[in-house]
Design a protein around this motif. Sequence first.
Motif, PDB file in Angstrom:
ATOM      1  N   GLN A  38       0.772  -1.136   0.112  1.00 45.79           N
ATOM      2  CA  GLN A  38       0.084   0.390   0.225  1.00 45.79           C
ATOM      3  C   GLN A  38       1.127   1.189   0.548  1.00 45.79           C
ATOM      4  OE1 GLN A  38      -2.863  -0.004   3.400  1.00 45.79           O
ATOM      5  NE2 GLN A  38      -3.273  -2.084   2.453  1.00 45.79           N
ATOM      6  N   ASP A  49       2.268  -1.160  -5.218  1.00 43.25           N
ATOM      7  CA  ASP A  49       1.050  -0.623  -5.752  1.00 43.25           C
ATOM      8  C   ASP A  49       0.961  -0.084  -6.335  1.00 43.25           C
ATOM      9  OD1 ASP A  49      -1.701   0.234  -4.793  1.00 43.25           O
ATOM     10  OD2 ASP A  49      -1.353   1.132  -3.234  1.00 43.25           O
ATOM     11  N   ARG A  50       0.302  -0.759  -7.824  1.00 42.31           N
ATOM     12  CA  ARG A  50       0.103  -0.313  -9.005  1.00 42.31           C
ATOM     13  C   ARG A  50      -0.993   0.430  -8.343  1.00 42.31           C
ATOM     14  NH1 ARG A  50      -4.124  -3.768 -10.457  1.00 42.31           N
ATOM     15  NH2 ARG A  50      -4.734  -3.761 -12.325  1.00 42.31           N
ATOM     16  N   GLU A  51      -2.006  -0.329  -8.803  1.00 39.93           N
ATOM     17  CA  GLU A  51      -3.192   0.690  -7.740  1.00 39.93           C
ATOM     18  C   GLU A  51      -2.858   1.943  -7.946  1.00 39.93           C
ATOM     19  OE1 GLU A  51      -6.734  -0.492  -6.330  1.00 39.93           O
ATOM     20  OE2 GLU A  51      -6.496  -3.001  -6.993  1.00 39.93           O
ATOM     21  N   ALA A  52      -2.750   2.113  -6.831  1.00 38.86           N
ATOM     22  CA  ALA A  52      -1.956   3.312  -6.443  1.00 38.86           C
ATOM     23  C   ALA A  52      -1.087   4.570  -7.251  1.00 38.86           C
ATOM     24  CB  ALA A  52      -1.754   3.924  -4.954  1.00 38.86           C
ATOM     25  N   ARG A  71      -2.991  -5.214  -5.510  1.00 36.38           N
ATOM     26  CA  ARG A  71      -3.387  -3.945  -5.942  1.00 36.38           C
ATOM     27  C   ARG A  71      -2.341  -4.050  -6.661  1.00 36.38           C
ATOM     28  NH1 ARG A  71      -5.557   0.168  -3.209  1.00 36.38           N
ATOM     29  NH2 ARG A  71      -4.254   2.105  -2.746  1.00 36.38           N
ATOM     30  N   THR A  89      -2.650  -7.889 -11.618  1.00 37.55           N
ATOM     31  CA  THR A  89      -3.528  -7.469 -12.660  1.00 37.55           C
ATOM     32  C   THR A  89      -4.033  -8.782 -14.624  1.00 37.55           C
ATOM     33  OG1 THR A  89      -3.185  -6.203 -14.544  1.00 37.55           O
ATOM     34  CG2 THR A  89      -1.250  -7.513 -13.879  1.00 37.55           C
TER      35      THR A  89
END
Lengths: 325, 334
Positions: free
Chosen positions: A193, A242-245, B316, B319
């Motif tokens: 995160q 944290d690829r999403e962030a 997160r 993918t």
Amino acid sequence: MAIKTYLQAISDGLREEMRRDDRVFVIGEDVGVYGGAFKVTQGFQAEFGPWRVLDAPLAETAIVGACTGASMMGLRPVAEMQFADFISCAWDHLTTVAAKQHYRTGTALPFVVRCPSGGGFSGGPFHSQNPESSFAHIPGLKIVCPATPEDAKGLLVEAIRDPNPVLYFEHKHLYRRIKGEVPETDYTTPFGQARVHRAGSDVTIVTWGAMVYTAEEAATTVAERDGTSVEIIDLRTIIPWDREAVLASVARTSRLIVLHEDTRTGGFGAEIAATVAEEGFGLLDAPVVRVAAPDTPVPFSPPLEKAFIPQVADVVRAIERMAAY
Amino acid sequence: MVLIRRFEERTEEQYTRARIGGYCHLAIGEEAATVGAVDPLGDHDYLFASYRDHGTALAVGSDPGAVMAELFGKAAGVAGGYGGSMHLLDVERRFLGGWGIVGGQLPIAAGAALALDYTGSDGAVLCQFGDGATNTGAFHEALNLAAVWNLPIIFQITNNLYGMGTSVAMASGETELWKRAAAYEMHGERVDGNDVLAVHEATTRLLTMARRDRRPSLLETCTYRWRGHSVADAGKVYRSADEIAEWRTRDPIARFEHQAIEAGTLDVGDVSELRREVDATVTEAIKFAAAAATPTVANLYDNVYGDPGTAAQFARMDTAGPFGERRETRGWRT
């Protein structure tokens, strides 16, 4: 909350975890009587005794191998590489043995290898490297790179409690230079995160470790000079990352700079850039830019080292070009 | 020993029938060195082995069917089909694995011995490896660590005279490998590795030394592998037919059979009966392995890390790719 240096935060995290859990012990070169090359374990032997703060021979293979064996038996060793650079002597044990152990046998290996890394004070080619990207390519390892004192402690405690081999890269240039508030409670910082170090709307910089502060200085410079608003994402952990962030920030700014102190080719920045190219193509208004060290060993001489390690001016230049694109 | 011999012979046969793939190293001829050292281990002792580990797994009592299933790459194998021939283990029986990197297990075994010390256990560790491992840096580092910390461990060299195709004489400055113990002020000795009773006696004594006196030791058991380095090696380029024939006359199984019959503990009928039982056991093991299911591809990622919590940490990062093209082999499903 108390104000602590990055180094004190690491030391506190380790000491408190040793007090909480008898299975946790420290092993490394000069960690006991000497107190550690950087004094992270100063006073530990007096408190915990020589059998929980083990002065090992100069033998990184044996140190990491012993961690593997002891953790297999249920203990929770924390090894110190005197310098992150020396970890190459234990490469086989980390990448071939430890990283694959759970996959091939189902036996967990809860151990941590602390790696004082990074340059900035003429350590030369063998005492200044940032080898995190090399290990990021090895499934089975987790890679932690704290930037703040709070994270340094929270991520170390999380690493010790994690049932997998964790490489903990502590940047030497942050040890005494960076101070910050550290909770005195028992807390952990979760892996995977990212943290928004500075919110912004024009350009995203994704970075970790000491480069967070280089990015911050550059962001302050451009904000004062022409009002460019830079968002800084501190990844905290490289594996998992944290690829999403990152994608969420790029969605806000449409511009991405990846900044790291490690060398450029095959560095972890390439992974981030590739992922954003794959999954954030439609979000981008400019090419992704990597700001990283050139593909050379870390030079000794101060002007050469300054040219090697990404400087504030390098980041400012990248921001300016990107904002103008 | 008879079980190991028969198991290995049938493994070779199954390999040539392409039911076993990959790399496969047989221990035919080395049975006494394995069994003589494993047999004296007690309930609190731990065992590590090299990649030539089928015999070790059988010696600790692992189910031959589960061992064979591992060689077949089946989910019912001792490592779920993720390890294969060189990476057998049986945690319940404190056999912490065969290790595919030569010498790699030595520092790990030292770490296990350290853990026994740390937790106040009265157990010890037996770490088996070949002559080739004695030339790795890990050998030196592990023995030194055991010496300076007085760890309860026996380092057992199964000296079969060749590290793959390179002889001990070509590879080692000191060919009497047990003498290397002197560099660590450690007890070292050499025994006839084809004499199961001699190996048993030495290991029993050294285990006591490890458990009671907290003293590590180096035990060299001299033996010979009848087959090549692996099933892919005929074993004839680097050694003479005469040499092989000479060692075959020193068959450890025939020798023990003779010893036992002489001593009156076995008779010829017992031996025949044992061989019949073993034949049936190994045949059953092969049947079991052949019929067992293969591992599920959907579980490909499941065991990379040692806890279910890891999936949440990686969520997160995970993918399926921009076009969903990685959906099928996507990793960290939460």
